[in-house]
Design a protein around this motif. Structure first.
Motif, PDB file in Angstrom:
ATOM      1  N   GLY A 190      14.569 -13.130  11.984  1.00  0.00           N
ATOM      2  CA  GLY A 190      13.144 -13.240  12.298  1.00  0.00           C
ATOM      3  C   GLY A 190      12.554 -11.980  12.892  1.00  0.00           C
ATOM      4  O   GLY A 190      11.597 -12.033  13.660  1.00  0.00           O
ATOM      5  N   ILE A 191      13.112 -10.815  12.554  1.00  0.00           N
ATOM      6  CA  ILE A 191      12.542  -9.567  13.053  1.00  0.00           C
ATOM      7  C   ILE A 191      11.251  -9.282  12.292  1.00  0.00           C
ATOM      8  O   ILE A 191      11.205  -9.396  11.070  1.00  0.00           O
ATOM      9  CB  ILE A 191      13.545  -8.399  12.879  1.00  0.00           C
ATOM     10  N   ASP A 192      10.206  -8.939  13.036  1.00  0.00           N
ATOM     11  CA  ASP A 192       8.914  -8.666  12.421  1.00  0.00           C
ATOM     12  C   ASP A 192       9.017  -7.446  11.500  1.00  0.00           C
ATOM     13  O   ASP A 192       9.751  -6.499  11.787  1.00  0.00           O
ATOM     14  CB  ASP A 192       7.889  -8.394  13.527  1.00  0.00           C
ATOM     15  N   CYS A 193       8.238  -7.464  10.405  1.00  0.00           N
ATOM     16  CA  CYS A 193       8.239  -6.340   9.447  1.00  0.00           C
ATOM     17  C   CYS A 193       7.968  -5.021  10.161  1.00  0.00           C
ATOM     18  O   CYS A 193       8.550  -3.987   9.852  1.00  0.00           O
ATOM     19  CB  CYS A 193       7.166  -6.527   8.388  1.00  0.00           C
ATOM     20  N   ARG A 194       7.047  -5.104  11.154  1.00  0.00           N
ATOM     21  CA  ARG A 194       6.575  -3.875  11.803  1.00  0.00           C
ATOM     22  C   ARG A 194       7.613  -3.272  12.749  1.00  0.00           C
ATOM     23  O   ARG A 194       7.455  -2.153  13.208  1.00  0.00           O
ATOM     24  CB  ARG A 194       5.285  -4.160  12.571  1.00  0.00           C
ATOM     25  N   TYR A 195       8.654  -4.046  13.074  1.00  0.00           N
ATOM     26  CA  TYR A 195       9.687  -3.485  13.944  1.00  0.00           C
ATOM     27  C   TYR A 195      10.275  -2.232  13.299  1.00  0.00           C
ATOM     28  O   TYR A 195      10.571  -1.251  13.978  1.00  0.00           O
ATOM     29  CB  TYR A 195      10.791  -4.524  14.181  1.00  0.00           C
ATOM     30  N   CYS A 196      10.469  -2.268  11.992  1.00  0.00           N
ATOM     31  CA  CYS A 196      11.000  -1.098  11.279  1.00  0.00           C
ATOM     32  C   CYS A 196       9.902  -0.330  10.544  1.00  0.00           C
ATOM     33  O   CYS A 196       9.883   0.891  10.547  1.00  0.00           O
ATOM     34  CB  CYS A 196      12.062  -1.525  10.279  1.00  0.00           C
ATOM     35  N   HIS A 197       8.996  -1.063   9.890  1.00  0.00           N
ATOM     36  CA  HIS A 197       7.949  -0.385   9.116  1.00  0.00           C
ATOM     37  C   HIS A 197       6.754  -0.144  10.033  1.00  0.00           C
ATOM     38  O   HIS A 197       5.704  -0.775   9.905  1.00  0.00           O
ATOM     39  CB  HIS A 197       7.587  -1.207   7.892  1.00  0.00           C
ATOM     40  N   THR A 198       6.945   0.807  10.950  1.00  0.00           N
ATOM     41  CA  THR A 198       6.006   0.947  12.069  1.00  0.00           C
ATOM     42  C   THR A 198       4.647   1.482  11.668  1.00  0.00           C
ATOM     43  O   THR A 198       3.674   1.261  12.367  1.00  0.00           O
ATOM     44  CB  THR A 198       6.577   1.907  13.137  1.00  0.00           C
ATOM     45  N   SER A 199       4.564   2.218  10.569  1.00  0.00           N
ATOM     46  CA  SER A 199       3.281   2.857  10.273  1.00  0.00           C
ATOM     47  C   SER A 199       2.441   2.047   9.299  1.00  0.00           C
ATOM     48  O   SER A 199       1.408   2.509   8.846  1.00  0.00           O
ATOM     49  CB  SER A 199       3.512   4.274   9.731  1.00  0.00           C
ATOM     50  N   VAL A 200       2.869   0.813   9.007  1.00  0.00           N
ATOM     51  CA  VAL A 200       2.170   0.051   7.964  1.00  0.00           C
ATOM     52  C   VAL A 200       0.724  -0.254   8.342  1.00  0.00           C
ATOM     53  O   VAL A 200      -0.127  -0.400   7.481  1.00  0.00           O
ATOM     54  CB  VAL A 200       2.952  -1.252   7.638  1.00  0.00           C
ATOM     55  N   GLU A 201       0.422  -0.304   9.658  1.00  0.00           N
ATOM     56  CA  GLU A 201      -0.940  -0.656  10.061  1.00  0.00           C
ATOM     57  C   GLU A 201      -1.848   0.553  10.225  1.00  0.00           C
ATOM     58  O   GLU A 201      -3.043   0.396  10.415  1.00  0.00           O
ATOM     59  CB  GLU A 201      -0.901  -1.418  11.392  1.00  0.00           C
ATOM     60  N   LYS A 202      -1.262   1.761  10.218  1.00  0.00           N
ATOM     61  CA  LYS A 202      -2.123   2.906  10.485  1.00  0.00           C
ATOM     62  C   LYS A 202      -1.999   4.009   9.456  1.00  0.00           C
ATOM     63  O   LYS A 202      -2.626   5.055   9.588  1.00  0.00           O
ATOM     64  CB  LYS A 202      -1.848   3.453  11.890  1.00  0.00           C
ATOM     65  N   SER A 203      -1.178   3.807   8.430  1.00  0.00           N
ATOM     66  CA  SER A 203      -0.955   4.879   7.478  1.00  0.00           C
ATOM     67  C   SER A 203      -0.903   4.316   6.073  1.00  0.00           C
ATOM     68  O   SER A 203      -0.737   3.118   5.864  1.00  0.00           O
ATOM     69  CB  SER A 203       0.356   5.584   7.838  1.00  0.00           C
ATOM     70  N   SER A 204      -1.037   5.196   5.095  1.00  0.00           N
ATOM     71  CA  SER A 204      -0.910   4.740   3.712  1.00  0.00           C
ATOM     72  C   SER A 204       0.518   4.295   3.436  1.00  0.00           C
ATOM     73  O   SER A 204       0.750   3.413   2.633  1.00  0.00           O
ATOM     74  CB  SER A 204      -1.305   5.866   2.758  1.00  0.00           C
ATOM     75  N   PHE A 205       1.447   4.914   4.139  1.00  0.00           N
ATOM     76  CA  PHE A 205       2.874   4.678   3.917  1.00  0.00           C
ATOM     77  C   PHE A 205       3.399   3.722   4.977  1.00  0.00           C
ATOM     78  O   PHE A 205       3.168   3.928   6.159  1.00  0.00           O
ATOM     79  CB  PHE A 205       3.597   6.027   3.992  1.00  0.00           C
TER      80      PHE A 205
END
Lengths: 218, 230
Positions: free
Chosen positions: A63-78
């Protein structure tokens, strides 16, 4: 003057006309079937990775949140592929003897990048931005499929332009509440309910049905 | 004869007209042209120079540098524009070298909501949703962190939490690369909320809000509890 053609050639001419239609049709269908096949699109094809990273285990079972690893998903294109430090946050303490994880430890030890095999890749002439999609209520699983069920990551869509346009033309069919964007187990309501909720969310989130060429080809 | 050979080769069985007639010949010629045209179109379609442009996308490997990375580390000491970190409290949690119990900006309701969201993403795997340190990763063998509700941490200044997130502590790695400074402060503020909630009595809640509390504990909020419910 004698007939040039025997009567039987009428049949042959008809056969060639109708036959041509059938064959062109069949060829067209065959091309379409090839273009849509996983063999060509890589859809649902699992990739062997240097480390058999399982989204099912990390995002699903733990149940680890996506953003724990994909940290830039909310502020970057990547969305961001995590640095080895993120893996080692936990794996410096657990599964420290697993041979499966040796490439991770080696990467951290020697400051060498882990060379992951890219799963979702767009041609260079396509501009795509993760941040705006997640900010407008497009969930991770809408494009990435049942990621929490994937032991090895696979491409969930064809990534064709038509695939993008399905949603760009009718965002109300796919949009979800912002609070559910990162929920990998989100299940959309029935088609009718989705349309009702979708229309409301499209208005609320000010979602534009962007279909001009330069939206993506810039 | 040449055309008749060609046409039967191309599409066997269909153009097998008897005799090498003029109409059959022109039809075959048309088919040939169409086929060549299609092949030419397909060949043009195979050019990939716009698909693979001479530029580096994030994390794309390169042969140019010895370590194979197209993304380069800035020279040590580089300060990016707008990132000169002069505000000691904001970026270290200290004032004149001493860890202090204050926040560098006023904490609003929006900050607390953001703090909760960030806390739930980055901290709950170990510290769990209530801050007792029994998160999923701890259940899987990670050393258990102390609960936020012990006296030492209830007395700890806010700057201490900021510092731990920034530099790491014990088995905990630094989260500086994952959580931005302002968000680290918001998480610290939310830890205060958890501490407060853990130790409050029903009398501390304004009477008008009490109904809401029992209502909320009856139905778990979706999304937030996703990791727990499984």
């Amino acid at each position: 003057m004698a007939q040039i053609f025997h009567r039987s050639t009428n049949f042959i001419s008809r056969l060639s006309i109708y036959g041509a239609v059938v064959i062109i049709g069949a060829l067209g269908y065959a091309l379409y079937a090839i273009a849509m096949s996983p063999w060509y699109t890589d859809q649902n094809v699992k990739r062997q990775q240097p480390v058999p990273f399982s989204h099912r285990h990390h995002a699903g079972e733990l149940g680890i949140d996506c953003r724990y690893c994909h940290t830039s998903v909310e502020k970057s294109s990547f969305a961001g592929v995590p640095p080895t430090q993120t893996c080692m946050t936990c794996h410096s303490q657990i599964w420290t003897n697993a041979s499966m994880l040796e490439p991770v430890r080696a990467s951290y030890r020697d400051d060498k990048s882990i060379e992951w095999i890219r799963v979702n890749a767009l041609p260079d002439f396509v501009y795509f931005d993760h941040s705006i999609h997640v900010a407008k209520g497009v969930g991770c699983t809408t494009c990435h499929g049942q990621i929490a069920e994937m032991p090895l990551t696979e491409r969930a869509g064809t990534l064709y332009m038509s695939w993008c346009l399905e949603c760009h033309r009718q965002p109300e069919k796919y949009v979800r509440p912002k609070s559910e964007v990162f929920n990998p187990y989100y299940e959309p309501p029935s088609a009718g309910e989705q349309l009702k909720m979708g229309k409301k969310l499209v208005a609320e989130y000010n979602i534009k049905s962007l279909q001009t060429c330069s939206t993506c080809h810039r | 004869m040449e055309y008749s050979k060609l046409r039967t080769d191309l599409i066997p069985g269909v153009f097998g007209a008897r005799g090498n007639t003029r109409s059959a010949r022109s039809l075959a010629r048309g088919v040939t042209v169409a086929c060549l045209g299609t092949v030419a179109l397909l060949l043009f379609g195979c050019r990939l120079d716009m698909h693979v442009q001479p530029k580096y996308l994030p994390y794309e490997p390169t042969d140019f540098f010895a370590d194979g990375r197209s993304e380069r580390q800035p020279v040590p000491g580089t300060v990016a524009r707008g990132q000169l970190r002069l505000d000691e409290l904001m970026f270290t949690g200290r004032e004149n070298g001493v860890v202090v119990d204050k926040f560098p900006f006023p904490i609003t309701r929006a900050d607390l909501d953001r703090g909760r969201e960030r806390y739930n993403v980055y901290c709950t795997p170990c510290h769990d949703y209530t801050g007792t340190g029994r998160g999923m990763i701890v259940q899987r063998g990670f050393p258990q962190p102390p609960s936020y509700h012990i006296q030492r941490l209830r007395d700890a200044p806010a700057g201490h939490f900021y510092e731990v997130m920034t530099n790491g502590f014990g088995a905990m790695y630094s989260y500086a690369a994952r959580v931005e400074p302002a968000d680290r402060w918001r998480i610290a503020a939310y830890i205060r909320v958890l501490q407060l909630a853990r130790n409050s009595k029903i009398d501390d809640v304004p009477e008008s809000e009490r109904g809401k509390l029992t209502q909320q504990s009856a139905q778990q909020p979706s999304g937030q509890s996703m990791g727990q419910s499984r």
